[in-house]
Structure formats: structure tokens, C-alpha cells
Scaffold this active site. Structure first.
Site, PDB file in Angstrom:
ATOM      1  CG  ASP A 175      41.832  -8.446   6.275  1.00 18.51           C
ATOM      2  OD1 ASP A 175      40.885  -7.622   5.913  1.00 18.51           O
ATOM      3  OD2 ASP A 175      43.363  -8.577   6.465  1.00 18.51           O
ATOM      4  CG  HIS A 200      42.277 -12.957   4.821  1.00 19.72           C
ATOM      5  ND1 HIS A 200      44.033 -12.013   4.319  1.00 19.72           N
ATOM      6  CD2 HIS A 200      42.846 -12.311   6.080  1.00 19.72           C
ATOM      7  CE1 HIS A 200      44.255 -11.425   5.281  1.00 19.72           C
ATOM      8  NE2 HIS A 200      43.852 -12.135   6.211  1.00 19.72           N
ATOM      9  CG  HIS A 247      45.252 -15.681   8.278  1.00 22.77           C
ATOM     10  ND1 HIS A 247      46.538 -15.339   9.087  1.00 22.77           N
ATOM     11  CD2 HIS A 247      44.924 -14.696   8.423  1.00 22.77           C
ATOM     12  CE1 HIS A 247      46.527 -14.182   9.264  1.00 22.77           C
ATOM     13  NE2 HIS A 247      44.952 -13.667   8.898  1.00 22.77           N
ATOM     14  CG  HIS A 253      41.689  -7.635  11.829  1.00 17.88           C
ATOM     15  ND1 HIS A 253      42.649  -7.005  12.045  1.00 17.88           N
ATOM     16  CD2 HIS A 253      42.256  -8.699  11.534  1.00 17.88           C
ATOM     17  CE1 HIS A 253      43.689  -6.832  11.263  1.00 17.88           C
ATOM     18  NE2 HIS A 253      43.501  -8.006  10.678  1.00 17.88           N
TER      19      HIS A 253
END
Length: 281
Positions: free
Chosen positions: A103, A154, A158, A248
Site C-alpha cells: 500500500d 488506494h 489517504h 507497505h
């Protein structure tokens, strides 16, 4: 006119159309209770991943633009029904298969090393990218696609999705899908909510853009920088058929994540696992 008043011939055509539509649904199993999902096994949510939520940036709300000459949405709807819970594991991939996912990228400091390690072992993964990172590093998106990885959405910046209005959610997802489509020639088919925080609006808007929601089974918690050994141990202990591993490749110092991947990936392969990616259709 009600359905029971339709002529027999039209009723037959309607049944056929419905059957054909159902046949295109995603061939994966996912629980679908109402509301925000709990973590597997009824455990409390893991600590949230990624950088702190930031205020929304950018221009006005994203608008779905019609295709030239047709007036249809630019994104095809996801197969019905619209989900109220994301995929957390993918058992239909096979008894030796699992999914590695990364991510918050792409980040030129860490993503190239992640890609190089995956390439070395011939493994494909899912990368859920943030639009504000992807727009400045489109070359890395192209490498992901060229290597056979799945590039997912995504959000743009964020944020905590449940705190946003519908128009803001559409903006966050739509702008990122735009960057991916402009760079790779096709919009993403999967998306992941930042922090794993979903709501009904995000499921509905994601589906309207042709995307399915993907969560995870095992959180490596690598974003907390617990040490390479700890990340490796969490991934290896969580390995099982159909699981989705969360790691990540951006959002902070990810040197431990890179070092851990170099260790646990050959170990997973040595234990007979086959990291792969899902397909829709």
C-alpha cells in the site's frame, strides 16, 4: 407495466438477460453482512496503517464523463451485487496460493527494490497506490503493469473515507483511477480503503467505477517499523492458503519492509506457497 403483465416472449428475454448478467459475476466467495466489517475471527481491528489522514486536496468533485457518442459512464459497474464487505481472503485461488499486497506507493526510494525482489522470484503482487504518489511516479506504475502486477486504487490522499461526503469519496477514488487509466490504458479493477475504513458510500461509489473492494487477512504492521525479524515472523506465521498479506512500499521509511520481503518471499516459496494475484471475470 408490471412483469406479470408482460407478454410471454418478453418475459423469456428478461429471464435470459438476467441469467447472462449473473454469469459475469466475480467468481470469488466473500461474506456480505451489512455495515463495516469486523476483522477475521471477531478480533478487534488492527492498528491502522499508513500516514495520518490529511485534508483533502485538489480541485472540484470528480465527474464521470460519458464515452464519446454513447452517453454511458466511463467506468462499467462492478458485477452485482454491490458489496457491503470487502474481500479479506481469496480461497478460490487454490490451496497453495496466497496474495502479497503493498500500500501507499509508489515511492522511488522503496518501490523499485520491492519490484526487483518480486521479479527475481517470478512473483506477482497487488499494489494499491495513492493518486498523489502515482501521478508523480507514473514510470513505476508502468513497471508494475509490465511485470504483471495488479495496480489498485488506494484513494488520492489517504483520508479516512467514512469522514468524507459522497462527492469527496468520488473525488478521491476517481482522480486516482484517472491517473491509473491515463498511465496504463485501463482503470483499476480493485480498491482498498485507507486504514481499512469502509462505509456503504465507498462500496457503492467503488462499484460504480467498476472496482471491487479488497482488504487483507494478515497485517504485517510493517508501517510501525517493528524490526525486520518481527515482520518476517508475522508474515510466515500468517501464511495459509488464500490469505492476503498487507505490507507497505511507501508512507514512511520502508527499508524494513524491503529487507523483510527479501527474507520471507523465498521462505514462502520454499514452503510450497505460490504468491499470485486475483483476476476478475
Amino acid at each position: 407495466m408490471k412483469n406479470d403483465q408482460l407478454p410471454a416472449g418478453r418475459r423469456t428475454l428478461l429471464r435470459l438477460a438476467l441469467a447472462l448478467g449473473a454469469a459475469t459475476a466475480v467468481r470469488m466467495v466473500a461474506a456480505d453482512p451489512a455495515g463495516t466489517p469486523a476483522r477475521p475471527g471477531g478480533e478487534p481491528p488492527d492498528p491502522v496503517a499508513g500516514p495520518p489522514a490529511r485534508a483533502q486536496t485538489g480541485g472540484g468533485a470528480y465527474r464521470l464523463r460519458p464515452m464519446t457518442g454513447h452517453g454511458a459512464p466511463r467506468f462499467l459497474p462492478a458485477p452485482p451485487p454491490v458489496r457491503t464487505r470487502p474481500f479479506e481472503e481469496l480461497p478460490e485461488l487454490g490451496r497453495d496460493a496466497m496474495v502479497l499486497s503493498f500500500d501507499d506507493g509508489p515511492d522511488p526510494r522503496y518501490t523499485p527494490d520491492v519490484l526487483a525482489t518480486l521479479r527475481r522470484y517470478g512473483v506477482r503482487a497487488m499494489f494499491f497506490v495513492c493518486g498523489e504518489m502515482a501521478t508523480d511516479h507514473r514510470d513505476l506504475l508502468r513497471v508494475m503493469a509490465d511485470d504483471g502486477h495488479v495496480v489498485g486504487n488506494h484513494s488520492w490522499s489517504h483520508p479516512l473515507i467514512p469522514e468524507l461526503s459522497r462527492s469527496a469519496i468520488r473525488d478521491e477514488l476517481g482522480r486516482t483511477s484517472d491517473v491509473i487509466e491515463q498511465t496504463l490504458g485501463a482503470p483499476p479493477l480493485w480498491y482498498r480503503a485507507p486504514y481499512g475504513a469502509w462505509n456503504r458510500n465507498s462500496f457503492e461509489i467503488g462499484a460504480s467505477m467498476g472496482m471491487e473492494p479488497m482488504a487483507w487477512t494478515v497485517d504485517s504492521l510493517d508501517w510501525t517499523r517493528p524490526g525486520t525479524d518481527t515482520i518476517v515472523r508475522r508474515v510466515e506465521r500468517g501464511a495459509a492458503p488464500g490469505v492476503v498479506i498487507l505490507s507497505h512500499d511507501a508512507g514512511g521509511n520502508r527499508s524494513q519492509s524491503v529487507a523483510a520481503l527479501r527474507r520471507y518471499l523465498p521462505a514462502l516459496l520454499g514452503n510450497g506457497y505460490r504468491p499470485t494475484v486475483p483476476h476478475r471475470g
